[in-house]
Design a protein around this motif. Sequence first.
Motif, PDB file in Angstrom:
ATOM      1  N   LYS A  50       0.781   1.112   5.710  1.00  0.00           N
ATOM      2  CA  LYS A  50       1.924   0.234   5.540  1.00  0.00           C
ATOM      3  C   LYS A  50       2.532  -0.129   6.896  1.00  0.00           C
ATOM      4  O   LYS A  50       2.797  -1.287   7.196  1.00  0.00           O
ATOM      5  N   CYS A  64       0.831  -1.214   0.000  1.00  0.00           N
ATOM      6  CA  CYS A  64       0.000   0.000   0.000  1.00  0.00           C
ATOM      7  C   CYS A  64       0.857   1.252   0.000  1.00  0.00           C
ATOM      8  O   CYS A  64       1.906   1.308   0.634  1.00  0.00           O
ATOM      9  N   LYS A  65       0.409   2.224  -0.710  1.00  0.00           N
ATOM     10  CA  LYS A  65       1.201   3.455  -0.841  1.00  0.00           C
ATOM     11  C   LYS A  65       1.176   4.268   0.449  1.00  0.00           C
ATOM     12  O   LYS A  65       2.134   4.920   0.802  1.00  0.00           O
ATOM     13  N   ASN A  66       0.037   4.219   1.108  1.00  0.00           N
ATOM     14  CA  ASN A  66      -0.115   5.026   2.312  1.00  0.00           C
ATOM     15  C   ASN A  66       0.829   4.534   3.409  1.00  0.00           C
ATOM     16  O   ASN A  66       0.784   3.383   3.832  1.00  0.00           O
TER      17      ASN A  66
END
Lengths: 1141, 418
Positions: free
Chosen positions: A90, A84-86
């Motif tokens: 993460k 996940c980018k967040n």
Amino acid sequence: MSASSAFNDEKGGSSNVGEPEYGHDPASGGIFSSDYKRHDDLKEMLDSNKDSLKLEAMKRIVAMIARGKNASDLFPAVVKNVACKNIEVKKLVYVYLVRYAEEQQDLALLSISTFQRGLKDPNQLIRASALRVLSSIRVTIIVPIMMLAIKEAASDMSPYVRKTAAHAIPKLYSLDPEQKDCLIEVIEKLLADKTTLVAGSVVMAFEEVCPERIDLIHKNYRKLCNLLIDVEEWGQVVIINMLTRYARTQFLNPNMNESLLEEGGGEKAFYGSDNDDDTDDEEDKEEKEKKKTEATAIVKRKPYVMDPDHRLLLRNTKPLLQSRNAAVVMAVAQLYFHLAPKAEVGVIAKALVRLMRSHSEVQYVVLQNVATMSIKRRGMFEPYLKSFYIRSTDPTQIKVLKLEVLTNLANETNISTILREFQTYIKSNDKDFVAATIQAIGRCATNIGEVRDTCLNGLVQLLSNRDELVVAESVVVIKKLLQMQPEQHSDIIKHMAKLTDNIQVPMARASILWLIGEYCEHVPKIAPDVLRKMAKTFTNEEDIVKLQIINLAAKLYLTNSKQTKLLTQYVLNLAKYDQNYDIRDRARFIRQLIVPTDKSGALSKYAKKLFLALKPAPVLESPFKDRDHFQLGSLSHLLNAKAGGYQVLPDWPEAAPDPSVRNVEVPEWTKCSSREKRKEKKADKPFYSDSEGESGPTESADSASDTASGSESGSGSEESGSGSESEESNEESESASEEDEEEEGKKKKKNVEKIKARKPVPESESEPSSGEEVKKSEKKSKPRIGSSESESEEDDDSESESSESEEESEEESEEETKKKKKTTASKPPSKPPKKENKKEKKEMSLLDFDDFDPAPSPSQVTPLNNFLSSSLVTDLEGLSLTDNVLSPTTIVPSGNLKTYELLHRITGEGLSVEYCFSRQPFSPDLHMVAVKIQFTNSATSEAKSLHVEDAKLQSGMRIKEFPEIEVLPAGETVSVVMGIDFCDSTQAANFQLCTHTRKFFVSIQPPVGELMMPIFMTENEFKKEQETLLQSLGQLMGMNEITEKLTLEEKCQGEHAVVQRVTTAANLSRVPCGSDKECSPPVPPPPFPIHRFAGKTVTSGSLVLVSVVTKEDGAAQLTVNCEKMVIGTMLVKDILQALTQ
Amino acid sequence: MINSLFLINPSGEIFLEKHWKSVVSRSVCDYFLEAKEKALEPEDVPPVIHTPHHYLISIYRDKLFFLSVIQTEVPPLFVIEFLHRVAEMIQDYFGECSETVVKDHMVMVYELLEEMLDNGFPLATESNVLKEMIRPPTILRSVVNTLTGTSNVGDTFPTGQLSTIPWRRAGVRYTNNEAYFDVVEEIDAILDQSGTTVFAEIQGVVEACVKLSGMPDLTLSFMNPRLLDDVSFHPCVRYKLWESERVLSFIPPDGNFTLMTYHVNAQNLVAIPVYVKQSISFFECGSDGRLDVTVGPKQTMGKTVEGVMVTVHLPKTILSINLTATQGSYTYDNGTKLLVWDIGKLNPQKLPNLRGSLSLQAGAPKPEENPSLNIDLNIQQLAISGLKVNRLDMFGEKYKPFKGVKYITKAGKFQVRT
């Protein structure tokens, strides 16, 4: 719906809102009614593409984990979000992964690739966190991946990543202990790291993985000592504890002489470990006197001198006593307790007493340790006696410990104060504490004869106390005291006899009965009466009391059978039918023993002796006695039992092992190249590996000897290494070395033979890769070959041919093995039996080549003592050198040694010669500058007999040529060291370099910065010297002080850059700044940081002082003070150039 | 090193667990709970408990037990010190350390714990570093978080961890640059019945609140540093300079921190600011006794003694008390038998007095020991040892900070035996 409920949880956060959500209340899941589908809403949220929902879900999941609820069934849903980018999601996913990966190994593998990608990220923090999580996932399958990641991270640019690598090591080790060898290699590498960030973590890894490999520490010892103060607090604790153990194996007992003396002195033999004199008997005295004189004799013979490294450790840990962290203070305190000379241990008392004001848990631990210390070193805490006074508000466990300390501290002078305190304590409402106080009084009474009667009287008064426990405790203590001098106290015994009516505590009753029985002769009238009473209540007594009743009966029967015969019979009959078999047994046994029957055996004659033998008085001693065999401050010490993973604190060695193992030298040819061969590209030192790459034949020669020593491998090699040591053994004790050799047996002979076998081909032998080996082999081979000018060994060479060859082999293998020991991780550590050999080696080590190979003396006559002293100097030099090398700012990388060309390949017809200033002291003559010359034969044919001729020198200059190089095969490289006395001028030294065919005119011109050598001085000394310089010659200012203003470039403004540039330009050493902290923070301390450097000219020894003041915006001021104006001026120029280039 | 951490409330409920290595079942806490049952007071629970497979090291703080599970040898103080840091961290983040606070911020506490240890070895324990990674909650932020759905996890990386001065975060900015120092001295004393000093010493601490922009480098010097006998410092203080010049030179952490603690030289006689006249007696035959306590100022250096409070743990056999105070008020808890007399300011003209009768349980024997009195007090604007800050200089930054020093004297463990 679910989202909103989640919000509630986060905001309101109260557990009663959050709790049912996790599934106990099916309705909370909204539409989901069945219990086992309780996490479906979470799964849904995790699958959504909104980060906020994911975050919400993750938060709830983590909260579940925190509460200890099982969330493992969500694993598939969570693991999907690992990429996940967040960053917040993460992080929480990582938290989840680490927690559950172990349970869901297969699914966990899905996430691995993400971390592997993270390991390659340009951001160091991402690399670090990827490694951290990867290594925290306890899945066995990924062990190889972890290993690889750790290895890579260990050589990462960023110290933070390296720190993380160090943290990962124990994780991997606990997952798969098979990886130990590989991990040790990584540890070894990280131990060499020079940043404070890594130091603590790697030592922790060392302690968890291979605490027994103390040999890995040698090379890093001084560095660790110097870094210590800047390491973070937790690391400090680990390092200090480890160094305590290390020091115990490497240094001599600083209290050795005292302990010998004291042991003989008959004073409480506190310091002797193996003393046998617990009882101070008269007869022992004579023996002790003898011992004492012996001891003094020993003392006289061998004055103790503390190893400078030992001193270094003590010096560098002392400031940490001022740490705010109790664990650090305790660590230093135990280090001092275990390692410092008796006179210096006192400093820790104050700090420990300070900790007593801390939290009660801290107090508890500190008091335990103080209790142990106060037994051995009472004087240390005596000034702080009052700090151990007890407050009524202290928890009981603290009270009891304080009492223990007070008791330990009691002596003739302070006993009255202490007893007065005790009187207060006895009145306390805390009965456990009162009982402990009574015990303490008893101990004071036994230890201090003067107050015995006072104490006894006091205790007797307590017998009328209303509290039964107090009375009982008093009885028990009085019993012990009375045993010491029963005759004088029959009235007390009578008094106690009366107590039997009242006291119900079994232990106390038993004690009284025992006392009456034991001393029934002193109370002949009362004793039978007591027995009568006891016989009456026998059946109702506790077991211990019953046993004592039987005992009393037996004793009375033996002494006063007329009055007590019947009573005894009665008691024995009662006992015969007792429920307890012990009592039945005892009764049977005693009946047989004391009642004479025709059947009774031979023993009954001795019944009286058996029962009424004189019993030794009990020794009331502290439960903390001898606890110091555990390392203080450790868990094991606290529990008084060995905890898992506890490393035993070794005893001091009888003789100190070789101190030179700690010498860290700027790597040079020999070492590096051979190390590299051994370690196979372990450390990449381009400078040397280059030269190595070209030298094929060398390698083969070396590898031949390698196999020779390799064949002995492991244990054998070490022995052979330590067996005899070149020249030393010749003149010192041949026999000793021979004995050793015998011991070492066949292996060694084999080795010798091998080397002998190789001898006939001297070509291959005498071309090792190092200058020093050249020297050695020359030394040895020349006499054999018969070339006449072998001045080297004439003085002391008297050995036979064979032993000589042996020597040589040993020398070589010695060197080899040494390196092996230092470098090869997989070798087992040297075992105790071998220490014997090692010790021998220690004395010889001063002559060890390793010590001064920086400046191998070419074939010249060197009187032995000169040798010795020079090597000592080298040793010391090494010390200060390391100081430089270690303080983070003054690293002078070896690569910085500038090489100059002496002879180009083309002009030299294939022979190219380079030289550099090795910056090592030239040991044969300290007034010379050591110049390292490297010959490379790039021609197709070999060059022969390389030597120096026809030096055309300026007046006063001298030159010490290197030994002739007989053969330099094609493609080979060899380096030698020569010394040149430039007379403190930059005039060139001109000489001819000759081969067997040609002569080349060459000249060596030194930069001014090489004409000096570093000296170590403190800041204050520096300032003083600067002043005296100014004053002595200062009538003409400017004569000896030259100041220049300059502007530093951006990249050169850092402290590190300045220091490095200056030390590269001139062979000076950094003067440590006034505050250690100043070294580390990049921010300039007030007002402006001054970098000071000190050195002296090589020939005349005149001082050279350089200081660089940096101001804002890169402005700087350079000041050089030197008696020699010319040198000063030139130096200013050079440094200016270095700083502004 | 440290394997797991359990937070346990006084009633024995485990409300948070964190594992840094393999998961240790919470049943291990049973050994601890057993010991806790045995102990009369929570303070009496042994800090180190040996179980068959683990070692339990615990602290009791703020009515919570912090219980850590250890598997191998580790210095116990190392663990204890760390646990206290955890408690301090919670206190620092949420204003107090209590069960409700932890339960309210479960996730954040968990994340903090995750950052503080790696594989059981402390990683980031400096509050400045932690705050960079996980921002402490403020009212504003929690509102914003609710609206935007973000949380307190810092999106920047903790660069502080990389710095050589990990205690200070980079890029600090304030509009008002101020530095306050509180010199707080505590008198520890034991007085005996007659009022003579059995033992007295002064312990001091310099608390700092520094809100300065950039990277200031401060130097604090004392008028009379010789008074200081034993000191301990925050890691930021340069020890060598203290050794040589007796000045405190440091780059301060941001915010509140303890700069140093010290112990005043034992040679100096300690001024005891109050005297206590007391008589507590129990009558041998009857089932009651009398209590009469008067407190008066002694050596106060001309300052007023404030916040005077007398605490007495009365014997367990006391049934009830009937007292009258001439000044202030007293409270008595019959359950704990704790008598607290809150006097307030001492008026030298009219000395406060507390007297009355104590009645014992019928038939109970006369208590052997009279309860000791614990005194609390504080004196503003006075450091009882006479320690004075000379000056505070700042280097490295250009602005002019506002500086302030405050002195307070308090009673530490001040006990009067009766």
